[in-house]
Design an enzyme around this catalytic site. Structure first.
Site, short mmCIF file in Angstrom:
data_model
loop_
_atom_site.label_atom_id
_atom_site.label_comp_id
_atom_site.label_asym_id
_atom_site.label_seq_id
_atom_site.Cartn_x
_atom_site.Cartn_y
_atom_site.Cartn_z
N GLU A 109 0.83 -1.21 0.00
CA GLU A 109 0.00 0.00 0.00
C GLU A 109 0.86 1.26 0.00
O GLU A 109 0.49 2.29 -0.56
CB GLU A 109 -0.92 0.01 1.24
CG GLU A 109 -1.97 -1.09 1.21
CD GLU A 109 -2.67 -1.29 2.55
OE1 GLU A 109 -3.84 -1.70 2.54
OE2 GLU A 109 -2.05 -1.06 3.62
N ASP A 150 -12.17 -4.00 -2.81
CA ASP A 150 -13.23 -5.02 -2.96
C ASP A 150 -14.57 -4.43 -2.56
O ASP A 150 -14.64 -3.50 -1.76
CB ASP A 150 -12.90 -6.25 -2.10
CG ASP A 150 -12.57 -5.87 -0.67
OD1 ASP A 150 -11.40 -5.51 -0.40
OD2 ASP A 150 -13.48 -5.88 0.17
#
Ligand code: SAH
Length: 236
Positions: free
Chosen positions: A13, A198
């Site tokens: 990330e 998601d």
């Protein structure tokens, strides 16, 4: 804002913006804790990126590691502001899409079920406030805002969904409220920058969807964080 400190769970990330800014690791800074520090300077401000670090060969996601990283970062670096940046789940029903980046407008825990009076309920859910300029910043950077809800699992059980819906949650992660909790103890402002990997209501298997979209979401996170850093370093 002279000292900006990111708290990030996963190396994947943070890597795109570590590379973008060419910031360097200060090895062993948090030893014996596994947290990792990257430090650089930008627009006359100090930029810290603190990663939760690893145990058993994988990144330490979750509340405990995030709380330790945040506590150590605040005590050792005295930042003016904390930014918790990472990936999250979100809801199609709210119009969310993969790799969309949100600025948090609050944070709470969605998997703490503590019976008792209102005081226990309030404390366990958390409901931590964000930096007062968060909404103004989101507006001027054309980013969406949403409430971050945090739990200890990647999947979502019906009781989690129930809690998220009852409290108007929009984003689902595993660290946000834990970072917010520590910031609330020190009265340090917090900003959330979260990119969607998601969709919790897509029907897809979450880990598969997360893995498939991770690099795209992290690229979007880098682009958003560049804007956020630019914005914050221009504030006196
Ligand atoms: N085994 C995974 C670990 C990722 S855990 C891997 O190999 O990469 C998921 C991480 O992404 C956590 O740090 C969490 O904050 C975030 N996240 C993304 N989507 C999430 C979701 N739907 N629910 C909870 N956390 C999510």
């Amino acid at each position: 804002m002279k000292k900006i400190c990111y708290i990030v769970a996963m190396q994947a990330e943070a890597q795109p913006f570590i590379e973008k800014y060419g910031i360097k690791e200060k090895e062993g800074f948090f030893s014996p804790l596994p947290c990792k520090l990257y430090k650089g300077s930008i627009n006359g401000c100090t930029l810290y990126v603190v990663l939760n670090g690893q145990q058993h060969g994988s990144d330490l996601v979750g509340c405990e590691a995030a709380a330790i990283a945040t506590l150590s970062a605040i005590q050792k670096l005295s930042p003016d502001i904390i930014i918790n940046s990472g990936t999250c789940g979100a809801f199609q029903a709210h119009g969310a899409d993969i790799a969309e980046v949100y600025i948090g407008n609050g944070a709470m825990f969605h998997d703490r079920r503590v019976p008792g009076d209102d005081a226990w309920g309030t404390q366990s859910i958390g409901n931590y406030a964000v930096w007062e300029g968060s909404l103004r910043m989101a507006e001027s950077l054309y980013m969406k805002t949403g409430k971050v809800t945090t739990g200890s699992s990647l999947d979502m059980q019906p009781c989690d969904l129930d809690m998220i819906q009852t409290h108007g949650g929009q984003l689902k992660d595993m660290e946000g409220a834990a970072v917010g909790f520590v910031c609330s103890l020190f009265d340090i402002p917090i900003v959330y920058v979260k990119s969607v990997t998601d969709l919790c209501d897509s029907g897809a298997e979450t880990f598969e969807e997360f893995s498939r979209n991770l690099s795209k979401a992290c690229e979007a996170l880098r682009a958003a964080n560049e804007k956020v850093i630019e914005y914050l370093t221009n504030i006196q």
